[in-house]
Design a protein around this motif. Structure first.
Motif, short mmCIF file in Angstrom:
data_model
loop_
_atom_site.label_atom_id
_atom_site.label_comp_id
_atom_site.label_asym_id
_atom_site.label_seq_id
_atom_site.Cartn_x
_atom_site.Cartn_y
_atom_site.Cartn_z
N LYS A 6 -10.16 3.74 1.81
CA LYS A 6 -10.95 2.88 0.91
C LYS A 6 -11.94 3.66 0.04
O LYS A 6 -13.01 3.16 -0.32
N SER A 40 0.83 -1.19 0.00
CA SER A 40 0.00 0.00 0.00
C SER A 40 0.87 1.25 0.00
O SER A 40 2.04 1.22 0.42
N GLU A 79 -5.16 0.88 -6.32
CA GLU A 79 -3.90 1.19 -5.64
C GLU A 79 -2.76 0.29 -6.11
O GLU A 79 -1.63 0.76 -6.33
N ILE A 132 -7.38 7.14 -0.68
CA ILE A 132 -7.03 5.74 -0.98
C ILE A 132 -6.88 4.95 0.32
O ILE A 132 -7.32 3.80 0.42
N SER A 138 -10.20 2.09 -2.72
CA SER A 138 -8.80 2.53 -2.73
C SER A 138 -8.31 2.74 -4.16
O SER A 138 -7.33 2.16 -4.61
#
Length: 815
Positions: free
Chosen positions: A80, A4, A154, A77, A134
Motif C-alpha cells: 500500500k 492486483s 494499481e 504496491i 498502491s
C-alpha cells in the motif's frame, strides 16, 4: 482480470516458468523466485522503521538489476505504498530540479545483490490524505519544462496492460501469448519500459534482458528463449536500420526467431523510417500513448508489406484505433485530444503537492496534443504547449528557450540576438530541437546578417548549449534573415522560411554523417540554392575549423553578400576524424568518397576544391587516382603550398625516418608549446611566430586539441597520421600532373622560397606534358594552369586571408 498484481504473480508462482531471462549471465528468474523476492521486500518494509512512510523514492540507474527493480516496486504496491521512480543518471542540474518538485521522503537505492540501502531518511512532508495507495509515480515534463510526477494506481496499471495484451492477441490470432518473450529494450524508469514487465505478468510471459548495451550482443545471444516481441522508440529503429551490419542482424533475427511484433512508440517516427522497416517485412505496429493514460491509447494493426502499400490512410505515424477501456474525443475548436478510461492517472505531484486529475463534465482529461480522426484512426498533429518528443523523451522548447536566454544575458548578448526554437524533423529521433537566430539591426530591418558576425554568434550559441542534456541540445543552429517586429518589438518569425532553410541544412548535415571523414558545413545566408560550393582540406596539425576565418572573407565582396556555402574536411587523425587508415591509398579512397558525397548533396552549380600543404598532396593523389571525380560539376582546383611528391627512394627513406621521430619527445602541454614555437620558427613559415595575432591563433588550435585529447593521445593521433600521410608514402606525382582536372591553380607564399619554386615548376611541367604532343597550344594551357603568389610565407590562408579570398572569388566568378 485479476484485481492486483500480486494475485497475478501468485497465479504463476507454482510453476517454474521464467519471468525474466538475463542474457549476460545466461540465467533466469522464475515467477516462483519473483514471488519470494517480493515477499522478502514486503516483510522488510514492515520491520524497517526507515520505510514506514507511505511515500518512498526509488533511485534508478542503468546498472540497477531489473529483477530487483520489478520486485521492489511490486512489493511497494503490495504494501500500500506510493513508489516514485526517479532517474538518478540524469545530470545533477536536471536531477536537482526533479527532486525539488517531490515531497521530502525516504530515498532507496538497490544494490547489485538485491539489498537496499536508505540514502535519505526523512519523514514525508506531503499531505497523503487524498493520495492513492498502491500506486506508482512516473516523472515527466510539463509545458513549462517543470518535472512532475504522474500518479498511476494499481488498477490503472493492470487495465492498461490488459488492453495492450488483448489487442495484440487479436492481431496475432493467438489465444495466449504465454510462449512469447518480450525484450526489455526500454528502460523501466519510463512508463513504456515499466509496462513491459506488467504485460508479461498478465499472460505469464517471459522478459528477455540485455545486460550489455550492444545490439550486436543482443542478436548474437543463442540460448533459448530469444525475444519474439520488441518495444522500440524511433531512435532505436533508426540505429538498427542505418547500419548495414545491424540491419542484417535484425532481418536475420526476424527470419530465424519469427518476430511477431515490433511495437513502436515513445515519439513520432519519420514516415520514411517506418516505410523502410516495412519494406524489409518487419512486423511494425505504431502506437500513441501518454504517461497520464499509463502508456498506450491507440495502436495500428501490425503492418506487413502488402498492407502498408495498400493503406492510403497511412499519413501520420501516431495513428491507430482505440484500445479497449479507452475513450477519446477531439475538441472541435482547438483540435486538442481529450481522453478518459480505466487506465487514466489519478493526479500529479508537483511543487511538493498532490493535485487530483482535472476532468471536464464528461470525465475527459484534456491533453496538450492536437489531433484529428480519419476513418476511425487517430492522427496526432503535434503539441500545443511547445513540447516535442525526441527519442522518447519530452523536451520543453520553453525550458530550452529560458536556458538560452539566461546564458545570453550572462554574456550580455540578449540585446544583440533574436533566437527562435522550433521542432526539427529527424529521421532517428522523430523530432529534435532546432535553433535559428538573427542579429538585431536597428538600421536595416530587412538586411541579411553579415556572415562573419553571424558565424561568431553561431559559435557562441553552440558553446552555451554544449552542456545541455543531449536530447534538449539544439541539433541545428543557423542564422536567418532579420524578421519584422510586432508592436512590442518582438520578432515575427516566418515559419515557412525557417522550414525551408532548416530542411536544406538538415538534409546536408544528415548526408555528411555517412562520410568516412568528418566534414564541417557552414553555409551562406540566402535560402536559395548556392551558386558555388568550396571544399577545403587542411594541412598537418590543422583541422576543418581553420578555414572559418577565410570563409568570412569569401562571403562578402564589395559590400555584396555572395551566395556561397562551404565544406571543410578533417583528414584522418585530425579534428573529429579517426585514424584507422593503414596507408596513403586508403586516405585517398576515403577523401574521394567524402568529396563524392559533398558533390551529390550540394545544390551549387559548381564545386571548387582547395587543398593546403599535406591536404593539397592528399587531394592531388586522390584526383589522379580517381579521375571519375572530375565531372562537369568540378569547377576550379586550388593547391596551396604543396608538393607533387619526392622523386628518389633516398629522399623518401630520409623523410620517413625524420617523420617517424617528429613527436617523440612530447609528453605534456609545456613540451607541445615549445614544439609549436620551434616548428613555426622554421624558415618555411617566415615570421608568423612574431605576429601576435597569428601566434595566438595557432596556439588556440593546439589548446583545442589538447582539451579534446591528453598529450599522449594527441601525440599518438598525429604521429600515426603523419606516418600514414607522410610525403615519403605519397606517390611521385610529377609525371602525372597533366592528369589533374583543369582549371588548376598552384598558390604559394612569395616568402616561402621552397614552395614558390615547386608551384612554378608544377605549372611548367604541365605545360610541357600537354604541349609536347602538339594537341594543346601553350596559350590555351596558360589560361587553365597557373601559379599565383601572395605576400606571405607558407600559410597564405592565415597570413593574407583577404587577398587570397579576393583571388579565389575572381577566379570562381569566371568559371
Amino acid at each position: 482480470m485479476k484485481s492486483s498484481i500480486i494475485e497475478l504473480i501468485n497465479q504463476q508462482a507454482d510453476s517454474h516458468y521464467a519471468f525474466l531471462f538475463n542474457s549476460g549471465e545466461k540465467s533466469k528468474l522464475t515467477y516462483h523466485d519473483l514471488k519470494k523476492l517480493i515477499t522478502e521486500y514486503s516483510k522488510s518494509f514492515e520491520s524497517d522503521d526507515h520505510l514506514n512512510s507511505q511515500i518512498i523514492i526509488l533511485e534508478w540507474r542503468p546498472e540497477t538489476p531489473l529483477q530487483y527493480f520489478y520486485a521492489f516496486t511490486i512489493a511497494c504496491i503490495n504494501t500500500k505504498k506510493t513508489c516514485i521512480l526517479v532517474d538518478f543518471s540524469l545530470s545533477p542540474e536536471i536531477l536537482n530540479k526533479t527532486l525539488s518538485q517531490l515531497p521530502e521522503c525516504p530515498q532507496i537505492a538497490l544494490s547489485s545483490d538485491g539489498s537496499y540501502r536508505v540514502t535519505k531518511n526523512i519523514e514525508t512532508n506531503l499531505n497523503t490524505t487524498n493520495l492513492p495507495t498502491s500506486s506508482l509515480v512516473i516523472m515527466t515534463s510539463g509545458s513549462s519544462g517543470t518535472p512532475k510526477g504522474v500518479v498511476l494506481c494499481e488498477n490503472a496499471i493492470l487495465n492498461s496492460a490488459t488492453s495492450t495484451i488483448e489487442f495484440y492477441k487479436k492481431q496475432m490470432k493467438l489465444t495466449t501469448l504465454r510462449d512469447l518473450t518480450w525484450a526489455q529494450t526500454l528502460p523501466p524508469i519510463h512508463i513504456g519500459g515499466f509496462m513491459i514487465g506488467v504485460r508479461a505478468l498478465i499472460e505469464g510471459m517471459s522478459i528477455w534482458v540485455q545486460t550489455q548495451n550492444s545490439w550486436k550482443n543482443f542478436f548474437s545471444y543463442t540460448n533459448p528463449p530469444r525475444p519474439t516481441i520488441m518495444s522500440l522508440v524511433p531512435a532505436q529503429l533508426y540505429t538498427l536500420l542505418d547500419d548495414s551490419e545491424k540491419k542484417e542482424l535484425l532481418i536475420n533475427w526476424h527470419k530465424n526467431e519469427k518476430l511477431r511484433l515490433i511495437l513502436m512508440g515513445g515519439a513520432k517516427a519519420d514516415k520514411e523510417l517506418i516505410k523502410k522497416a516495412i519494406e524489409y517485412n518487419l512486423p511494425i505496429a505504431l502506437s500513441y500513448g501518454q504517461s497520464e493514460m499509463c502508456a498506450q491509447i491507440t495502436s495500428t494493426s501490425i503492418y506487413n508489406k502488402s498492407q502498408y502499400l495498400n493503406d492510403s490512410d497511412f499519413t501520420d505515424q501516431f495513428s491507430g484505433q482505440l484500445l479497449q477501456g479507452k475513450e477519446l474525443e477531439i475538441d472541435p475548436s482547438s483540435k486538442l485530444i481529450k481522453v478518459k478510461g480505466n487506465s487514466l492517472f489519478s493526479g500529479y505531484i508537483i511543487d511538493q503537492k498532490y493535485s487530483v486529475v482535472k476532468k471536464d463534465s464528461n470525465g475527459f482529461f484534456q491533453t496538450s496534443d492536437m489531433g484529428e480522426i480519419s476513418q476511425g484512426n487517430l492522427h496526432v498533429l503535434g503539441r500545443k504547449d511547445k513540447i516535442i518528443i525526441s527519442g522518447g523523451k519530452n523536451v520543453s522548447l520553453k525550458e530550452v528557450e529560458n536556458y538560452i536566454e539566461d546564458k545570453l544575458k550572462k554574456h550580455q548578448l540578449d540585446k544583440k540576438l533574436f533566437a527562435h526554437l522550433f521542432s526539427l524533423p529527424d529521421l532517428k529521433f522523430g523530432e529534435t530541437v532546432g535553433l535559428c537566430f538573427s542579429i538585431k539591426d536597428e538600421q536595416d530591418l530587412s538586411a541579411y546578417t553579415n556572415w562573419s558576425e553571424a558565424y561568431f554568434y553561431e559559435k557562441v550559441l553552440r558553446e552555451i548549449t554544449k552542456n545541455m542534456p543531449a536530447h534538449m541540445r539544439p541539433k541545428l543552429i543557423f542564422p536567418i534573415k532579420r524578421p519584422p517586429l510586432n508592436l512590442k518589438g518582438l520578432p515575427l518569425w516566418n515559419q515557412e522560411d525557417i522550414q525551408v532553410q532548416s530542411e536544406t541544412h538538415q538534409k546536408i548535415i544528415n548526408t555528411l554523417k555517412h562520410t568516412p571523414l568528418n566534414i564541417e558545413y557552414f553555409n551562406g545566408l540566402n535560402k536559395t540554392p548556392p551558386s558555388d560550393s568550396i571544399i577545403f582540406i587542411h594541412g598537418m596539425m590543422g583541422s576543418a575549423k581553420e578555414y572559418f576565418d577565410l570563409s568570412d572573407h569569401l562571403t562578402h565582396r564589395n559590400n555584396t553578400a555572395l551566395n556561397i556555402d562551404f565544406y571543410s574536411i578533417d583528414l584522418p587523425g585530425h579534428g573529429q576524424s579517426e585514424i584507422d587508415q593503414q596507408d596513403f591509398n586508403q586516405v585517398s579512397r576515403d577523401l574521394a568518397k567524402s568529396i563524392k558525397t559533398i558533390m551529390h548533396s550540394s545544390q551549387a552549380r559548381r564545386v571548387h576544391l582547395f587543398g593546403y600543404s599535406m591536404g593539397g598532396r592528399v587531394l592531388m593523389q586522390t584526383l589522379i587516382d580517381y579521375p571519375e571525380l572530375a565531372t562537369d560539376k568540378i569547377g576550379v582546383t586550388f593547391f596551396g603550398s604543396c608538393s607533387p611528391g619526392l622523386e628518389s627512394l633516398e629522399e623518401k627513406e630520409k623523410r620517413a625516418t625524420s617523420d617517424s621521430l617528429l613527436f617523440e619527445d612530447l609528453n605534456n602541454k609545456e613540451d607541445w608549446q615549445e614544439f609549436y614555437a620551434n616548428w613555426y620558427r622554421l624558415p618555411l613559415f617566415g615570421n608568423v611566430w612574431k605576429q601576435e595575432i597569428i601566434k595566438n591563433q595557432l596556439l588556440t588550435r593546439l589548446y583545442r586539441e589538447l582539451t579534446r585529447y591528453n598529450s599522449q593521445e594527441l601525440k599518438k593521433r598525429w604521429q600515426t597520421a603523419i606516418n600514414v600521410m607522410s610525403i615519403s608514402k605519397q606517390k611521385n606525382l610529377w609525371p602525372s600532373l597533366s592528369k589533374l582536372p583543369r582549371p588548376v591553380y598552384f598558390l604559394y607564399g612569395e616568402n616561402d622560397i621552397k614552395y614558390a619554386s615547386i608551384a612554378l615548376r608544377s605549372t611548367t611541367k604541365i605545360y610541357e606534358d600537354l604541349t609536347k604532343n602538339g594537341m594543346y597550344e601553350i596559350e590555351e594551357i596558360s589560361k587553365q594552369v597557373r601559379s599565383k603568389g601572395f605576400n606571405s610565407a607558407h600559410m597564405p590562408h592565415i597570413e593574407t586571408p583577404k587577398d587570397l579570398s579576393d583571388f579565389i572569388l575572381s577566379i570562381v566568378s569566371q568559371v
